[in-house]
Design a protein around this motif. Structure first.
Motif, PDB file in Angstrom:
ATOM      1  N   LEU A  81      18.734  61.108  -8.635  1.00 19.74           N
ATOM      2  CA  LEU A  81      17.442  61.667  -8.245  1.00 19.74           C
ATOM      3  C   LEU A  81      17.485  63.193  -8.298  1.00 19.74           C
ATOM      4  O   LEU A  81      18.430  63.814  -7.810  1.00 19.74           O
ATOM      5  CB  LEU A  81      17.078  61.198  -6.834  1.00 19.74           C
ATOM      6  CG  LEU A  81      17.058  59.681  -6.629  1.00 19.74           C
ATOM      7  CD1 LEU A  81      16.630  59.339  -5.200  1.00 19.74           C
ATOM      8  CD2 LEU A  81      16.129  59.001  -7.632  1.00 19.74           C
ATOM      9  N   VAL A  82      16.464  63.776  -8.887  1.00 18.17           N
ATOM     10  CA  VAL A  82      16.307  65.235  -8.902  1.00 18.17           C
ATOM     11  C   VAL A  82      14.925  65.561  -8.346  1.00 18.17           C
ATOM     12  O   VAL A  82      14.013  64.744  -8.423  1.00 18.17           O
ATOM     13  CB  VAL A  82      16.451  65.840 -10.324  1.00 18.17           C
ATOM     14  CG1 VAL A  82      17.866  65.645 -10.851  1.00 18.17           C
ATOM     15  CG2 VAL A  82      15.433  65.236 -11.284  1.00 18.17           C
ATOM     16  N   ALA A  83      14.797  66.756  -7.756  1.00 15.06           N
ATOM     17  CA  ALA A  83      13.526  67.112  -7.118  1.00 15.06           C
ATOM     18  C   ALA A  83      13.092  68.509  -7.520  1.00 15.06           C
ATOM     19  O   ALA A  83      13.921  69.384  -7.781  1.00 15.06           O
ATOM     20  CB  ALA A  83      13.676  67.032  -5.600  1.00 15.06           C
ATOM     21  N   ASP A  84      11.775  68.693  -7.597  1.00 12.47           N
ATOM     22  CA  ASP A  84      11.241  70.032  -7.796  1.00 12.47           C
ATOM     23  C   ASP A  84       9.995  70.214  -6.935  1.00 12.47           C
ATOM     24  O   ASP A  84       9.447  69.243  -6.417  1.00 12.47           O
ATOM     25  CB  ASP A  84      10.936  70.293  -9.277  1.00 12.47           C
ATOM     26  CG  ASP A  84       9.857  69.384  -9.826  1.00 12.47           C
ATOM     27  OD1 ASP A  84       8.682  69.572  -9.475  1.00 12.47           O
ATOM     28  OD2 ASP A  84      10.196  68.465 -10.595  1.00 12.47           O
TER      29      ASP A  84
ATOM     30  N   GLY B 103       8.986  59.314  -6.679  1.00 13.93           N
ATOM     31  CA  GLY B 103       8.371  59.729  -5.422  1.00 13.93           C
ATOM     32  C   GLY B 103       7.657  61.051  -5.607  1.00 13.93           C
ATOM     33  O   GLY B 103       8.114  61.911  -6.367  1.00 13.93           O
ATOM     34  N   SER B 104       6.514  61.191  -4.947  1.00  9.55           N
ATOM     35  CA  SER B 104       5.827  62.481  -4.966  1.00  9.55           C
ATOM     36  C   SER B 104       4.985  62.595  -3.715  1.00  9.55           C
ATOM     37  O   SER B 104       4.603  61.581  -3.113  1.00  9.55           O
ATOM     38  CB  SER B 104       4.962  62.634  -6.216  1.00  9.55           C
ATOM     39  OG  SER B 104       3.932  61.679  -6.219  1.00  9.55           O
ATOM     40  N   LEU B 105       4.715  63.817  -3.313  1.00  8.26           N
ATOM     41  CA  LEU B 105       3.929  64.049  -2.102  1.00  8.26           C
ATOM     42  C   LEU B 105       3.418  65.483  -2.103  1.00  8.26           C
ATOM     43  O   LEU B 105       3.916  66.335  -2.847  1.00  8.26           O
ATOM     44  CB  LEU B 105       4.780  63.802  -0.849  1.00  8.26           C
ATOM     45  CG  LEU B 105       6.042  64.647  -0.669  1.00  8.26           C
ATOM     46  CD1 LEU B 105       5.740  66.007  -0.012  1.00  8.26           C
ATOM     47  CD2 LEU B 105       7.045  63.898   0.205  1.00  8.26           C
ATOM     48  N   VAL B 106       2.417  65.724  -1.273  1.00  8.31           N
ATOM     49  CA  VAL B 106       1.942  67.086  -1.034  1.00  8.31           C
ATOM     50  C   VAL B 106       2.167  67.382   0.442  1.00  8.31           C
ATOM     51  O   VAL B 106       1.602  66.703   1.311  1.00  8.31           O
ATOM     52  CB  VAL B 106       0.456  67.248  -1.396  1.00  8.31           C
ATOM     53  CG1 VAL B 106      -0.035  68.653  -1.037  1.00  8.31           C
ATOM     54  CG2 VAL B 106       0.241  66.975  -2.883  1.00  8.31           C
ATOM     55  N   ALA B 107       3.043  68.361   0.721  1.00  8.23           N
ATOM     56  CA  ALA B 107       3.363  68.715   2.104  1.00  8.23           C
ATOM     57  C   ALA B 107       2.614  69.977   2.506  1.00  8.23           C
ATOM     58  O   ALA B 107       2.533  70.930   1.732  1.00  8.23           O
ATOM     59  CB  ALA B 107       4.859  68.955   2.248  1.00  8.23           C
ATOM     60  N   THR B 108       2.042  69.969   3.709  1.00  8.83           N
ATOM     61  CA  THR B 108       1.464  71.176   4.292  1.00  8.83           C
ATOM     62  C   THR B 108       2.490  71.760   5.249  1.00  8.83           C
ATOM     63  O   THR B 108       2.989  71.062   6.130  1.00  8.83           O
ATOM     64  CB  THR B 108       0.169  70.844   5.064  1.00  8.83           C
ATOM     65  OG1 THR B 108      -0.743  70.205   4.180  1.00  8.83           O
ATOM     66  CG2 THR B 108      -0.465  72.114   5.629  1.00  8.83           C
ATOM     67  N   MET B 109       2.833  73.037   5.043  1.00  3.84           N
ATOM     68  CA  MET B 109       3.864  73.674   5.849  1.00  3.84           C
ATOM     69  C   MET B 109       3.383  74.990   6.428  1.00  3.84           C
ATOM     70  O   MET B 109       2.571  75.682   5.820  1.00  3.84           O
ATOM     71  CB  MET B 109       5.090  73.971   4.978  1.00  3.84           C
ATOM     72  CG  MET B 109       5.889  72.744   4.569  1.00  3.84           C
ATOM     73  SD  MET B 109       7.164  73.198   3.339  1.00  3.84           S
ATOM     74  CE  MET B 109       7.810  74.688   4.092  1.00  3.84           C
TER      75      MET B 109
ATOM     76  N   THR C 195       8.156  66.598  -6.127  1.00  3.99           N
ATOM     77  CA  THR C 195       8.267  65.459  -7.044  1.00  3.99           C
ATOM     78  C   THR C 195       9.731  65.067  -7.178  1.00  3.99           C
ATOM     79  O   THR C 195      10.593  65.931  -7.353  1.00  3.99           O
ATOM     80  CB  THR C 195       7.686  65.826  -8.431  1.00  3.99           C
ATOM     81  OG1 THR C 195       6.360  66.318  -8.259  1.00  3.99           O
ATOM     82  CG2 THR C 195       7.645  64.613  -9.350  1.00  3.99           C
ATOM     83  N   ILE C 196      10.006  63.785  -7.074  1.00  3.23           N
ATOM     84  CA  ILE C 196      11.360  63.251  -7.226  1.00  3.23           C
ATOM     85  C   ILE C 196      11.378  62.385  -8.487  1.00  3.23           C
ATOM     86  O   ILE C 196      10.533  61.499  -8.633  1.00  3.23           O
ATOM     87  CB  ILE C 196      11.759  62.391  -6.007  1.00  3.23           C
ATOM     88  CG1 ILE C 196      11.501  63.140  -4.701  1.00  3.23           C
ATOM     89  CG2 ILE C 196      13.224  61.950  -6.103  1.00  3.23           C
ATOM     90  CD1 ILE C 196      11.523  62.234  -3.471  1.00  3.23           C
ATOM     91  N   ARG C 197      12.321  62.701  -9.371  1.00  6.41           N
ATOM     92  CA  ARG C 197      12.425  61.940 -10.625  1.00  6.41           C
ATOM     93  C   ARG C 197      13.804  61.300 -10.740  1.00  6.41           C
ATOM     94  O   ARG C 197      14.773  61.793 -10.160  1.00  6.41           O
ATOM     95  CB  ARG C 197      12.206  62.862 -11.834  1.00  6.41           C
ATOM     96  CG  ARG C 197      10.782  63.372 -11.958  1.00  6.41           C
ATOM     97  CD  ARG C 197      10.616  64.268 -13.196  1.00  6.41           C
ATOM     98  NE  ARG C 197       9.213  64.617 -13.397  1.00  6.41           N
ATOM     99  CZ  ARG C 197       8.586  65.617 -12.768  1.00  6.41           C
ATOM    100  NH1 ARG C 197       9.241  66.377 -11.913  1.00  6.41           N
ATOM    101  NH2 ARG C 197       7.301  65.850 -12.997  1.00  6.41           N
ATOM    102  N   ASN C 198      13.898  60.230 -11.530  1.00  5.37           N
ATOM    103  CA  ASN C 198      15.203  59.624 -11.795  1.00  5.37           C
ATOM    104  C   ASN C 198      15.803  60.198 -13.084  1.00  5.37           C
ATOM    105  O   ASN C 198      15.228  61.104 -13.698  1.00  5.37           O
ATOM    106  CB  ASN C 198      15.101  58.083 -11.813  1.00  5.37           C
ATOM    107  CG  ASN C 198      14.213  57.579 -12.947  1.00  5.37           C
ATOM    108  OD1 ASN C 198      13.988  58.281 -13.939  1.00  5.37           O
ATOM    109  ND2 ASN C 198      13.708  56.367 -12.799  1.00  5.37           N
ATOM    110  N   GLN C 199      16.941  59.661 -13.502  1.00  6.94           N
ATOM    111  CA  GLN C 199      17.679  60.196 -14.656  1.00  6.94           C
ATOM    112  C   GLN C 199      16.933  59.999 -15.973  1.00  6.94           C
ATOM    113  O   GLN C 199      17.301  60.595 -16.987  1.00  6.94           O
ATOM    114  CB  GLN C 199      19.076  59.563 -14.727  1.00  6.94           C
ATOM    115  CG  GLN C 199      19.131  58.054 -14.989  1.00  6.94           C
ATOM    116  CD  GLN C 199      18.882  57.215 -13.730  1.00  6.94           C
ATOM    117  OE1 GLN C 199      18.436  57.721 -12.705  1.00  6.94           O
ATOM    118  NE2 GLN C 199      19.180  55.926 -13.822  1.00  6.94           N
TER     119      GLN C 199
END
Lengths: 151, 151
Positions: B100-103, B136-142, B126-130
Motif C-alpha cells: 500500500l502507498v499513500a498520497d 481506499g480514499s477519503l477527504v479529511a478536514t483538519m 488516496t491509498i493505492r496497491n502495487q
C-alpha cells in the motif's frame, strides 16, 4: 440465527449494541501501530498538546464502533459489506476509561436497479461515552441481500 | 524540523508518502480486535463469501493509510488534528501481500472566522496497491495553526 435481508428493514429502525471500556494501554497500542502522535502515545507528553491529555486515535474510536456494530443487534445475512462511509465525525475525544456504547438507525433503503438479488442501505452509527456524549458518528452505505422471490 | 502552518500550503499541493506491505497475519489480528467477520478472519472460510478470499477490514486499510499519512511528507505544526472525514471509499479490497502507498492533495484551505490563530484544510488522501488501483480514499478536514503575525 438467520441474518436480516433488505426486506426485513424499514426506515427508522433502531438497534442498540453492546459496550466497550477503553484503557490507556489499548489507546497507546493502537497508536503505536496506526497513529503514532504524542497525544495518542504518552499521557505526560499529551498534556502539552491540543487535547491536554491522552486521547484515542479517531480511527481507534471508529474501529471500536465497528466491533460493537459487528457484534451487535443488527445482523445482516452474509455479513457487513460496507462500500462507503460519509459524515465521519469526532465531536469529542475518547479518553482512557471511557465506556463506549453504540447504536444504529436505518436512514435509507434502496433496491439495486441492475441486480435483483441485492440493495443498499444507509445506516447512521453513533458512539457515545458514559456521559451520553457523542464521541463518534458516521453514515455507512452497505450492500444487503434480497430474498429471492418467485417471479 | 518545524511543521507546516496554514500559510505554507496552497490549493493543489501534493505529498507522496511511504509504503506498507500488509500480511495475512496483520489482517486477521486487526479483525479479531475490531471486525470479526469470516472474510477478515480465515482464508478458507473467506473463499465462500462475497469477497472470495481473505480481505482486510476497511477500517484496517484506513488505519494503515493514517499511519502512512502521519509518517509521511506532510507534517503540520502541532500534529494531525482531524475533525471530520467524508467520502471514505474502498473501491477494491486490500488482500494479503498488497503493497500500500499513500498520497495527499490539499483541496480546500480556509481561515477561521472566530480564531485568528488557526484555520482548516481539506486533504484528499488516496491509498493505492502495487498495481496502482485505489483501495481506499477519503477527504479529511483538519485544523491547521496559523503563524501569529504582527497586526
Amino acid at each position: 440465527m438467520p441474518g436480516l435481508y433488505l426486506e426485513d428493514l424499514k426506515l427508522g429502525d433502531r438497534f442498540q449494541h453492546g459496550s466497550h471500556t477503553i484503557t490507556a494501554g489499548e489507546i497507546v497500542e493502537f497508536a503505536r501501530q496506526f497513529d503514532p502522535q504524542a497525544f495518542h502515545l504518552d499521557e505526560k507528553a499529551a498534556r502539552r498538546t491540543f487535547f491536554r491529555g491522552l486521547v484515542a486515535s479517531g480511527w481507534h474510536t471508529a474501529s471500536i464502533g465497528m466491533r460493537l456494530f459487528v457484534q451487535g443487534s443488527f445482523q445482516p445475512e452474509g455479513g457487513f459489506i460496507g462500500v462507503a462511509v460519509d459524515e465521519l465525525r469526532w465531536p469529542r475525544p475518547t479518553r482512557p476509561g471511557d465506556i463506549l456504547v453504540a447504536d444504529s438507525e436505518i436512514v435509507e433503503i434502496s433496491r439495486s436497479a441492475s441486480r435483483s438479488d441485492r440493495g443498499r442501505i444507509k445506516v447512521r452509527n453513533t458512539i457515545r461515552n458514559q456521559r451520553g456524549e457523542v464521541v463518534g458518528s458516521l453514515v455507512a452505505t452497505m450492500i444487503m441481500k434480497r430474498r429471492i422471490s418467485v417471479r
